[in-house]
Design a protein around this motif. Sequence first.
Motif, mmCIF file in Angstrom:
data_model
loop_
_atom_site.group_PDB
_atom_site.id
_atom_site.type_symbol
_atom_site.label_atom_id
_atom_site.label_comp_id
_atom_site.label_asym_id
_atom_site.label_seq_id
_atom_site.Cartn_x
_atom_site.Cartn_y
_atom_site.Cartn_z
ATOM 1 N N SER A 12 0.830 -1.216 0.000
ATOM 2 C CA SER A 12 0.000 0.000 0.000
ATOM 3 C C SER A 12 0.859 1.259 0.000
ATOM 4 C CB SER A 12 -0.961 0.006 1.193
ATOM 5 O OG SER A 12 -0.265 0.076 2.410
ATOM 6 N N ALA A 24 -4.244 -0.100 -1.880
ATOM 7 C CA ALA A 24 -3.580 -1.370 -1.599
ATOM 8 C C ALA A 24 -3.694 -2.209 -2.862
ATOM 9 C CB ALA A 24 -4.241 -2.087 -0.423
ATOM 10 N N HIS A 34 -4.651 3.729 5.137
ATOM 11 C CA HIS A 34 -3.903 2.519 4.787
ATOM 12 C C HIS A 34 -4.598 1.291 5.372
ATOM 13 C CE1 HIS A 34 0.040 3.432 2.824
ATOM 14 N NE2 HIS A 34 -0.249 4.663 3.231
ATOM 15 N N ALA A 94 0.666 -0.075 -6.075
ATOM 16 C CA ALA A 94 -0.208 0.743 -5.225
ATOM 17 C C ALA A 94 0.101 2.223 -5.416
ATOM 18 C CB ALA A 94 -0.031 0.348 -3.752
#
Length: 319
Positions: free
Chosen positions: A110, A126, A194, A252
């Motif tokens: 991520s 992600a 995240h 990502a």
Amino acid sequence: MQKNNVISFVASDKTQKMMSEELNWCMRDKTPQYAKWQAKDGDTVITLYESGKVVFQGKDADLASDFWITTEKINSGKVDVKNSGDKKETKKEKKEYVNPRIYNSSSIGSDEVGTGDYFGPIVVTAAYVSKDNIEFLENIGVKDSKKLNDDQILEIVPKFIKQIPYESMILTNKEYNDSYSIDLNMNKIKALLHNKVLYKLSNQIKDYEYIIVDQFAESYVYFNYLKQSSNVVRNITFFTKGEDKHLSVACASLISRYIFINEFNKLSKSLNIILPKGASNLVDEVGKTIVKKYGYDKLKEIAKLNFKNTEKIKESLDK
Ligand code: MN
């Protein structure tokens, strides 16, 4: 090998206040001469002097100071960072070791974008890269994600986005402005976002071996931000400059930037003004034009109001 990093900058009153609150928990009883306080956060010793100078010392000083340097940029519009300590070793360490076992594994990675830009949202993604996709991604040039400009990103991402499972979240400027406070600072916002995309993706993908986050804070700080969250993804491997080391983080990063560029272009179009990225003087100038044309409230929808730029835009309009 231990390296000793020493990083310092002069902090504004606002940043000093934020640091004093956030680092209160790890402050030392004893304070060196001419210091307001000294704290020990993980392996890093942080000292705030009466002059306003703040010094980070220790092998992870770059990581520990990074957030506060960004904060100072937001609060003052600029920051003059001094980096001393054992330079020779720092240079040697630049060619960083990549663990082949992790590189060749199936992983979820991520990364986020937009946290240093006055205009535009924050995007966090992600992405899952299975072993079988590593060669394909290498062949199309995903490995050099850092070096790619906007046009190249718009070209490369459509080549893999259908093949790579991912989850993205966009935090709009309005949402950002409503939520930012001392308690919810940029690093905490990053951690929450995240965690959300990692949680979503790791529930869909069953055969990943690693979850890799492009590191923006020490891991215990990251998890500290998630204290009150449910569904915390815990089995994370953190890497600084993760997008250079592992393809899932590179994907990502590229997908986040791809979405950001498109959102940014949409904003520009809707305003009929070409928006600059970053938080420079040019940003102030464009901000003034926008306020003249659309009124001050427009900034709430398109910009991160807690950046110093807002004050500079306002000041010029009062004159
Ligand atoms: Mn990053």
